[in-house]
Design a protein around this motif. Structure first.
Motif, PDB file in Angstrom:
ATOM      1  N   PRO A 133       0.834  -1.200   0.000  1.00  0.00           N
ATOM      2  CA  PRO A 133       0.000   0.000   0.000  1.00  0.00           C
ATOM      3  C   PRO A 133       0.874   1.258   0.000  1.00  0.00           C
ATOM      4  N   TRP A 134       0.452   2.247  -0.740  1.00  0.00           N
ATOM      5  CA  TRP A 134       1.156   3.525  -0.836  1.00  0.00           C
ATOM      6  C   TRP A 134       2.572   3.370  -1.405  1.00  0.00           C
ATOM      7  N   CYS A 135       2.783   2.406  -2.252  1.00  0.00           N
ATOM      8  CA  CYS A 135       4.092   2.274  -2.885  1.00  0.00           C
ATOM      9  C   CYS A 135       4.314   3.447  -3.832  1.00  0.00           C
ATOM     10  N   GLY A 136       5.467   4.076  -3.720  1.00  0.00           N
ATOM     11  CA  GLY A 136       5.777   5.214  -4.563  1.00  0.00           C
ATOM     12  C   GLY A 136       6.421   4.797  -5.876  1.00  0.00           C
ATOM     13  N   ALA A 144       7.765   3.861   0.353  1.00  0.00           N
ATOM     14  CA  ALA A 144       6.347   4.147   0.541  1.00  0.00           C
ATOM     15  C   ALA A 144       6.139   5.645   0.369  1.00  0.00           C
ATOM     16  N   ASP A 145       5.022   6.031  -0.203  1.00  0.00           N
ATOM     17  CA  ASP A 145       4.708   7.435  -0.435  1.00  0.00           C
ATOM     18  C   ASP A 145       4.357   8.066   0.912  1.00  0.00           C
ATOM     19  N   SER A 184       1.554  10.924   1.375  1.00  0.00           N
ATOM     20  CA  SER A 184       0.200  10.400   1.237  1.00  0.00           C
ATOM     21  C   SER A 184      -0.156   9.471   2.402  1.00  0.00           C
ATOM     22  N   LEU A 185       0.764   8.592   2.765  1.00  0.00           N
ATOM     23  CA  LEU A 185       0.505   7.644   3.845  1.00  0.00           C
ATOM     24  C   LEU A 185       0.239   8.365   5.161  1.00  0.00           C
ATOM     25  N   THR A 234      -3.012  10.263   5.207  1.00  0.00           N
ATOM     26  CA  THR A 234      -4.129   9.343   5.388  1.00  0.00           C
ATOM     27  C   THR A 234      -4.228   8.895   6.841  1.00  0.00           C
TER      28      THR A 234
END
Length: 217
Positions: free
Chosen positions: A128-131, A156-157, A160-161, A164
């Motif tokens: 999840p949230w892989c950049g 990971a982004d 954004s992570l 969230t």
């Protein structure tokens, strides 16, 4: 090597006791240098991309265009420990040229690029949230034998992570098990930070409340 239940604090303490010395910090991790100067330890409290980075280093090792990975260990709470060969920075134009060659799949990096794309595709499916690939010039470095290597391409982004986690913590709880994000508010943010006052405490509280609301909470 640290014990099987060690977290990032335990890993740092064990290496410091063994004579390793602090030598840097970034957004996600700190770095220590070995007593003989030939190795570096990258210690992160929370790094979902760590296993994919380690996979890249192992699978692309025959190219000699990634750092030599001496050991990799997932740490309790979602942390990550990598022991790597010692690397030195390179000039920005040289780093940019190496990133450009990767983007264009130039002949001399074609084998590396094939592994990068394969592992990154796996990360994009699973993480999840892989950049996207990180083209920071600081990620291109020089090994002791003079060869250029690329490190830390996957991440990971974070913006954004963490946004969230602050605004929709239930989504984070649904996608990342608590055992893999226990220390997500303890990353250094040495590059893009520092943390805003109170931000860490607010995220921790929001995630704890979401964990309590979760079906298995």
């Amino acid at each position: 090597m640290v014990g099987s239940h060690a977290d990032h604090r335990d890993a740092e303490a064990a290496l410091l006791e063994a004579g390793w010395t602090p030598c840097g910090a970034g957004d996600w991790a700190i770095a220590l240098r070995s007593p003989d100067g030939t190795a570096a330890a990258r210690i992160s409290p929370f790094d979902p991309a760590g296993p994919y980075t380690a996979a890249l280093y192992r699978e692309a090792a025959p190219t000699r265009q990634v750092p030599a990975l001496f050991a990799h260990r997932r740490l309790a709470g979602g942390g990550d420990l990598q022991l790597l060969e010692w690397l030195r920075p390179v000039e920005a134009d040289e780093a940019a040229a190496f990133h450009r060659a990767i983007a264009e799949r130039a002949r001399h990096v074609a084998a590396l690029v094939d592994v990068v794309r394969r592992v990154h595709a796996r990360a994009r499916r699973e993480l999840p949230w892989c950049g996207p690939l990180d083209t920071n010039p600081d990620n291109v470095m020089r090994a002791a034998d003079g060869r250029l290597v690329v490190a830390d391409l996957f991440y990971a982004d974070g913006p954004s992570l963490y946004a969230t986690a602050a605004t929709d913590p239930d989504r984070v709880v649904a996608l990342i098990p608590e055992s893999e994000r226990r220390f997500m508010t303890e990353i250094p943010l040495a590059g893009s930070g520092p943390w805003e006052p109170g931000a860490q405490e607010a995220i921790r509280a929001a995630l704890a409340a979401a964990d309590a609301r979760a079906p298995n909470g």
